[in-house]
Design a protein around this motif. Sequence first.
Motif, mmCIF file in Angstrom:
data_model
loop_
_atom_site.group_PDB
_atom_site.id
_atom_site.type_symbol
_atom_site.label_atom_id
_atom_site.label_comp_id
_atom_site.label_asym_id
_atom_site.label_seq_id
_atom_site.Cartn_x
_atom_site.Cartn_y
_atom_site.Cartn_z
ATOM 1 N N THR A 124 0.850 -1.183 0.000
ATOM 2 C CA THR A 124 0.000 0.000 0.000
ATOM 3 C C THR A 124 0.888 1.235 0.000
ATOM 4 N N SER A 131 -3.788 -4.705 2.686
ATOM 5 C CA SER A 131 -4.993 -4.439 3.465
ATOM 6 C C SER A 131 -4.658 -4.635 4.928
ATOM 7 N N PRO A 179 -4.715 -3.214 9.199
ATOM 8 C CA PRO A 179 -4.607 -1.999 10.021
ATOM 9 C C PRO A 179 -3.574 -0.998 9.527
ATOM 10 N N ASP A 193 -4.960 0.721 6.482
ATOM 11 C CA ASP A 193 -6.017 1.637 6.922
ATOM 12 C C ASP A 193 -5.420 2.909 7.528
ATOM 13 N N ARG A 237 -4.355 5.262 4.814
ATOM 14 C CA ARG A 237 -5.511 5.922 4.195
ATOM 15 C C ARG A 237 -6.129 6.969 5.120
ATOM 16 N N ASP A 238 -6.035 6.741 6.449
ATOM 17 C CA ASP A 238 -6.643 7.656 7.418
ATOM 18 C C ASP A 238 -5.721 8.788 7.857
ATOM 19 N N ALA A 244 -1.797 2.226 13.984
ATOM 20 C CA ALA A 244 -2.518 1.097 13.401
ATOM 21 C C ALA A 244 -3.197 0.311 14.508
ATOM 22 N N ASP A 268 -4.716 -10.627 8.340
ATOM 23 C CA ASP A 268 -3.867 -9.457 8.213
ATOM 24 C C ASP A 268 -3.307 -9.062 9.564
#
Length: 270
Positions: free
Chosen positions: A2, A46, A48, A51, A54-55, A72, A129
């Motif tokens: 990512t 994919s 934590p 994420d 992305r956050d 995370a 994950d």
Amino acid sequence: MTERTIPVDAIGPIALDLTMNAGSIRVTVDPALTQPRVVLKTEATSGPSADAIRDTTVHLTGQDLRVRVPDAAGGMCGSTTIRMGGSTMTFSGGNGVQIVGGNVYVSGSGGGKVFVNGREVTATGPAGDAVTPITAEVHLPAKSVALISTHSADTTVRGTLARLEYDGTSGALVADRVGDLDVTATSGSVIVNEVTGPLDANLTSGNLGIGAYSGHDARLNVTSGNVRMAATEQATGRLTVNATSGCARITGASHLNVRRRVTSGHVQIS
């Protein structure tokens, strides 16, 4: 993998305010660069860590850039890290690992799972994950300044920062050249090759090394830590050292206005 590239709509030097508690931070100051760039990446596609990337929140006001990378879920905050050679072991969340007769036993609130490169390893094959390290790659134009706050992320600075404020816990900072340096470190390691401006360091159970100090005002507060610093002939002004159960060895500083206060520690200035 990512990866997220954060566009920075600013030209010239900026003031970076970065908070990222775990992973690694790599700052490069490039005199040929006109527009800053920030890239966040992790091996997982994919989960934590993905994420968290992305956050991540970004705010740009004029030349002030504020970046907040969230922790995370299930990450390493409140962890203990042991460094041996070029390897690290991090413990977090209670319970632990036992090695008995060549067998590895894992116990924890998450069920004692084992992850390799972000994927859960089970008796039937990989699934699930996990938290994978996040890397922040920051590219800055010359004369930029930075404020970096972290818990355990290892930070490197290549090139020359006009000013660096660093607040770290159990992380390691390695920097080439800094103008003004303001450091607060707890159980971490800070190594800076050259400091040319004012120096303010507060060290608790950590290590600070300054290869060449040529500024005009240095203040060192050491509690159960170790400081090694070499002053140059260009250094001027005051050198203040406060040590409590700590050790400081400073060379090339005999021409400075030295003030020291030692409580059950050791300070050597020559």
